[in-house]
Design an enzyme around this catalytic site. Structure first.
Site, mmCIF file in Angstrom:
data_model
loop_
_atom_site.group_PDB
_atom_site.id
_atom_site.type_symbol
_atom_site.label_atom_id
_atom_site.label_comp_id
_atom_site.label_asym_id
_atom_site.label_seq_id
_atom_site.Cartn_x
_atom_site.Cartn_y
_atom_site.Cartn_z
ATOM 1 C CG HIS A 110 24.169 -19.401 25.922
ATOM 2 N ND1 HIS A 110 23.806 -19.985 24.789
ATOM 3 C CD2 HIS A 110 25.493 -19.860 26.199
ATOM 4 C CE1 HIS A 110 24.932 -20.890 24.519
ATOM 5 N NE2 HIS A 110 25.963 -20.853 25.121
ATOM 6 C CD GLU A 131 25.427 -16.964 19.582
ATOM 7 O OE1 GLU A 131 25.856 -17.795 18.853
ATOM 8 O OE2 GLU A 131 24.345 -16.928 20.316
ATOM 9 C CG HIS A 184 29.001 -18.757 27.925
ATOM 10 N ND1 HIS A 184 29.078 -17.973 26.780
ATOM 11 C CD2 HIS A 184 28.852 -19.895 27.446
ATOM 12 C CE1 HIS A 184 29.217 -18.775 25.816
ATOM 13 N NE2 HIS A 184 28.986 -19.845 26.051
#
Lengths: 530, 599
Positions: free
Chosen positions: B156, B202, B67
């Site tokens: 996100h 993550e 991203h």
């Protein structure tokens, strides 16, 4: 490996493939040419239409005069328009496992299939296909439902009676199967069965078959499909284009090494060059407006209209048309214009680059901002206040049998200053105009069909080299009106296998190997012998 | 076969993501982030980890960017243009659109404002972006003949994706940053049960199970409202894209409902542009926004206006969104310095701050900050932290593991202590190995893949047809010959294999004598044996031939009298190697003797 052919219309296909014990329906197009046999549905009471004489048989009997009306030598059914469905009797449609949709024009029969046949499978389509398909269905339902018609004619469908009718009613096929339009709840139910897919996404069906949509270059989100197992590959090519318009270009490379290539959805106007037609469209439009006339463009609410608006965007200033209002009238006009701007990922490279800036990919955003293009849900309401002539009106339906276009035909038909320009290739313009005769209005025929022509097809086939080609029978002979044009048919070796409505084909291929996996527990105890 | 993993930048640290995965001979770099807490060499990953000598292009098969946040893509121009990489870089369309803008913004702050040299240039950003290939969600991208990648929606931020990297039967899923709960403008991350050999996730919020979103929103609105009511100014440092839009939607609806008049500003020209990206990529937002966008586009704000530097000195209350989000440079830091001295004001930090940034310092309670030129800035304004940043919490991470069913899990992008806790939890609940490598540490994970083999259809049909109807639940024995030739594996019938290899067939027969005590005549013994076998072997074809022998399938049994002892009969059992199983079973059965007959 069988192919069941449920539709005889080469650009609105509906085929079912039985492949490795899965049953796959390829498209479900709805043949709307049947509506040409019906009288138009006027939004506002039309004295002309209501005064048409009833049709009388040669022997003088008048029992059909309530159902059939005569207009300028043609006979029309005075009833709610009906559509010709794909075959539903050829095989049990409740056994269909999946339906693959190639573009939004080829899904219009979906509610009939998913809601009435016991279908319990999944439909696969891309997001633009679903969104725009929904808009097309909404417009269709809306334009038929808002003109409630008391009469539903059925007497003329009797086989004995139909025999006595003049052409083309006499020759209409399967009239007993013709159905009225579906409703919005049915559309919603049908669309809820769709699963969204992206180009080049590999979808596993029961671990036996893998299907993959590929960009076909014809419309927003339009796709061809690969149906394959480890050792067989069927390519389904439907509605593809090699021209550079707004959609992402066609993916040809992935069609290579097919055992069978099913080819449908070629151009319906093989002799017309789309670029030339766009030029003619613009010049006819400009000429009419300069002479003080109005221009009517019967069209679908999505697709070629985006390209036409883009051309006009570049053309109007140089042609001195900056002050002429452009109206786009459809219950889904606003949605269509908005949706076109948000599918960046499905657009051609140039338009994608614009989105990265970020700017709207289509210039009609600017036409709307500068008030040159205005859109309305219908002729009622705001439009009647804003309406200024001379003007250009884009509206549906291209069959001229329902939608706001009927109103403009009645309104402008009497003056030779006005022009109707046909751009959609799905309906014969002479048949479309028949119930409006006699007409003083000018008629211009500029069909814009960007789908593959026969030269492009033969190039494509040379490129991708399929072992066998399967296509509708119409593509294996020259068009009936141009029987000397042997260039207007598919030419390949071995010759294509052709199909017609309600036929079952056995597809020729043979498997020799299958894929299995050896588990590590087994492979660890294998010893090699040389 | 091995999956090798190297974390040049994303081990037990939040800040800069860069992971190298080596899977079945293919090398893939996942993200190329920078560390915002450093201003020296340490801000970029150390690419010499990857290869000391030789070009990166030759070594790496592709680079994937999850991203547009700078801690995931900030080092990309440095990597591709200054270190040198010409291979493909994959990212989603929104990331491709937005990433160069953030890079340029970052470059401006670093070079133009701070005057640093030896940094990448605007042209380098452009050249770097030319190497980018945009991918669709769920599209299978064939990087080369063996390596394929596939993107999944990650929530996100706009365009964030998780990636599956697959070579043959082996696969790795890399999550980047993701969010398992939908928020005001994005949907929740989703992945199918793809059972990767390794899931790299993550773990920013490894231990936090965050309280309900609604509570946090209410809290946020209350604090903003109170400050504005008492005439204070609210500073909200944000990244230009992402959380900012969510908070804008939140404040916009609140302002409208409460009919508030205090101005809301959004810093820099990025705002409008950023909102425009959201409008054009609306298909990447959540369902509600997508559904209503034709009627009302949620990203057209009425109350939020563009900020001008001069406004900071205006009297009276206001709310300002300013970039960057960690107060380490730029406009947010400038405004902070102006407002810090007044206790009526408030700064709300809506996201995580990397160590070394001003944001991190004030959040850890520091109230006297040393600024450039040895100036001491005393912070009197209120400092609030609100976790709005859209990372998966422990619950979300567990949920993703449940969805994907990986065989191994590897935690990155988190703090060591928190990761340790999560690691234990994952190992307990899912019984899979969980790793948490430090920066630069290599993790090796062994995989045990199945071997794909082509089986001849004739053999498959023949073998499944033998015996009873196939029972799905029972394993079935199959005879075949595996031929390995030119890197391909084929399973064919022994006859075909012999033919192909030009070998003559040898038959191996086993013959076994079984002694049976039976004083009767030979043919009577044979009959007893026949009846016995017929009774026991109900599913087999047992035949008594005219010549006095018995066959069970292809196994032959003959009886003769013992030459010395007439009371003993010798049964000759003969079978081929292929029937070894049945043959030895028959022998042992006969060795047990015949049942006592009643006749």
């Amino acid at each position: 490996f069988f192919q069941y052919c449920l539709s005889g219309h080469p650009t609105l296909p509906c085929n079912v493939l039985k492949f490795k014990s899965t049953t796959i329906m390829l498209d479900c197009g709805l043949d709307m040419t049947s509506t040409l046999n019906f009288l138009p549905l006027p939004l506002v009471q039309s004295p002309r239409l209501s005064k048409l004489p009833g049709w009388v048989l040669k022997d003088g009997s008048t029992f059909l005069d309530k159902e059939l009306k005569e207009c300028s030598g043609h006979v029309f059914v005075d009833s709610v328009p009906e559509f010709c469905l794909p075959e539903t009797e050829l095989l049990d449609l409740s056994t269909v496992d999946v339906i693959l949709i190639s573009n939004y024009h080829c899904m219009m029969a979906l509610p009939y299939i998913t809601e009435y046949t016991g279908f319990a499978g999944t439909v696969y389509a891309t997001e633009p296909t679903v969104q725009i398909g929904r808009l097309l269905m909404e417009e269709l339902v809306n334009s038929i439902e808002r003109v409630p018609k008391a009469q539903s004619a059925s007497m003329w469908k009797n086989k004995e009676v139909q025999r006595l009718l003049p052409a083309p009613l006499k020759d209409a096929v399967e009239v007993s199967m013709w159905r009225k339009c579906y409703t919005m709840p049915e559309v919603n139910a049908a669309l809820s069965k769709i699963q969204l897919v992206g180009y080049s996404q590999k979808i596993e069906l029961f671990g036996a078959v893998q299907v993959t949509p590929l960009s076909s270059g014809y419309a927003l989100g339009s796709s061809n499909w690969i149906i394959q197992s480890h050792y067989e590959k069927v390519s389904y090519v439907s509605g593809s284009s090699l021209l550079t318009t707004h959609p992402q270009p066609m993916d040809q490379a992935s069609l290579k090494n097919s055992d069978v290539l099913i080819l449908t959805g070629l151009t319906q106007i093989p002799t017309a060059n789309p670029d030339g037609m766009v030029g003619e469209f613009c010049s006819n439009l400009a000429m009419t407006v300069r002479n003080g006339g109005n221009v009517l463009v019967p069209c679908y609410p999505s697709g070629v209209i985006y390209d036409l608006l883009e051309c006009l965007y570049q053309y109007i200033d140089s042609a001195g048309l900056s002050n002429v209002p452009f109206y786009f009238i459809s219950p889904v006009a606003n949605s269509s214009l908005e949706f076109s701007q948000i599918f960046a990922e499905w657009l051609c490279h140039n338009k994608q680059t614009k989105v990265y800036l970020p700017e709207p990919p289509f210039p009609h955003a600017e036409l709307i901002q500068t008030n040159k293009l205005k859109h309305y849900p219908s002729i009622h309401g705001d439009f009647s206040n804003d309406f200024k002539q001379p003007c250009v009106v884009f509206t549906g339906h291209p069959s001229l049998r329902f939608g706001d276009v009927v109103h403009f035909m009645e309104l402008w038909g009497k003056s030779s200053l006005n022009t109707v320009i046909f751009t959609e290739p799905d309906f014969s313009y002479l048949d479309a105009l028949a119930p409006y005769q006699p007409l003083a209005m000018k008629c211009v025929y500029c069909p814009i069909d960007t789908r593959l022509n026969f030269i492009q097809v033969s190039k494509l086939l040379k490129e991708v080299q399929p072992l066998h080609v399967v296509c509708p029978e119409q593509y294996t002979q020259p068009p009936p009106t141009q029987s000397h044009r042997t260039d207007l048919m598919i030419d390949c070796q071995p010759p294509p296998m052709s199909y017609r409505r309600a036929e079952v084909l056995t597809l020729p291929y043979k498997r020799r190997y299958e894929k299995i996996e050896i588990m590590p527990e087994v492979s660890n105890c294998l010893r090699i012998i040389e | 076969l091995v999956i090798l993993l190297l974390a040049p930048g994303a081990g037990q640290d939040v800040g800069r993501s860069c992971i190298l995965v080596s899977i079945a001979g293919k090398n893939v770099m996942l993200d190329c982030g920078m560390h915002m807490g450093y201003n020296d060499d340490r801000r970029f990953p150390d690419f010499s980890y990857i290869t000391q000598n030789g070009r990166l292009t030759d070594f790496l098969d592709c680079v994937i960017i999850s991203h547009f946040h700078l801690d995931h893509c900030g080092a990309l121009p440095y990597f591709s243009e200054m270190v040198g990489y010409d291979g493909p870089i994959y990212m989603t369309h929104p990331t491709k659109a937005i990433c160069p803008i953030l890079l340029e913004d970052y470059r401006k702050i670093t070079v133009d404002k701070k005057g640093e040299i030896n940094f990448f240039t605007s042209q380098m950003i452009k050249d770097c972006m030319k190497k980018v290939v945009a991918v669709h969600l769920h599209q299978t991208v064939q990087v080369d003949e063996e390596l394929e990648i596939k993107a999944y929606y990650a929530g996100h931020v706009l365009g964030a994706a998780m990636f599956q990297i697959k070579v043959g039967c082996e696969s790795v899923v890399y999550t980047g940053d993701y969010n398992m709960t939908p928020d005001r403008h994005l949907g929740a991350a989703w992945i199918d049960k793809c059972r990767p050999d390794l899931l790299i996730t993550e773990s920013t919020y490894a231990t936090t199970i965050r309280d309900s979103k609604r509570c946090r929103e209410r809290d946020f609105l209350k604090k903003v409202h109170e400050t504005v009511e008492r005439g204070g100014k609210v500073l909200i440092p944000v990244f230009a894209l992402g959380r900012a839009q969510e908070l804008c939607i939140l404040l916009e609806t609140f302002w409208e409902r409460m009919n508030l008049k205090a101005p809301i500003y959004f810093s820099t020209g990025l705002t409008e542009k950023a909102n425009h990206y959201y409008k054009l990529f609306i298909t990447w937002t959540n369902q509600k926004i997508r559904k209503t966008f034709v009627q009302r586009n949620m990203f057209e704000f009425k109350h939020i206006k563009a900020f001008d530097r001069a406004f900071a000195d205006n009297p009276g209350p206001m709310v300002v969104f300013a970039t960057p989000g960690m107060l380490h440079a730029g406009q947010s830091l400038q405004i902070f310095r102006k407002w810090a001295g007044n206790e009526k004001n408030m700064v709300i930090m809506p996201g995580y701050c990397v160590q070394g940034t001003v944001g991190h310092k004030i959040l850890s309670g520091q109230r006297k900050l040393e600024m450039e030129g040895r100036q001491i800035l005393e912070v009197k304004m209120q400092v609030e932290y609100m976790s709005f940043s859209a990372h998966a919490d422990a619950k979300g991470i567990m949920q993703l593991i449940r969805q994907a069913e990986p065989r191994n899990v590897l935690l990155v992008h988190g703090e060591a202590k928190k990761m340790e806790f999560l690691k234990q939890k994952i190992e307990q609940e899912f019984h899979v190995s969980c790793y948490m490598p430090a920066n630069g540490e290599t993790t090796t994970i062994l995989t045990n893949p199945s071997i794909p083999v082509d089986i001849s259809l004739g053999l498959l049909k023949r073998e499944t047809a033998i015996g009873l109807l196939p029972d799905v639940k029972k394993p079935k024995l199959m005879h075949g010959t595996l031929i390995m030739k030119d890197n391909s594996f084929r399973l064919v019938s022994p006859e075909q294999a012999l033919k192909e290899l030009g070998l003559a067939e040898h038959q191996l027969r086993f013959t076994c004598r079984v002694h049976i005590q039976d004083p009767r005549k030979e043919h009577e013994t044979v009959l007893r044996v026949y009846n016995h076998l017929k009774g026991v072997l109900k599913d087999y074809s047992v035949q008594h031939l005219p010549d006095g022998s018995i066959t069970v399938e292809s196994i032959l049994i003959q009886a003769t009298a013992h030459s010395e002892d007439q009371g003993t009969k010798v049964l000759l059992v003969s079978w081929t190697y292929q029937d070894e199983e049945l043959g030895s079973y028959l022998t042992s059965l006969l060795k047990k003797g015949l049942p006592q007959s009643t006749s």
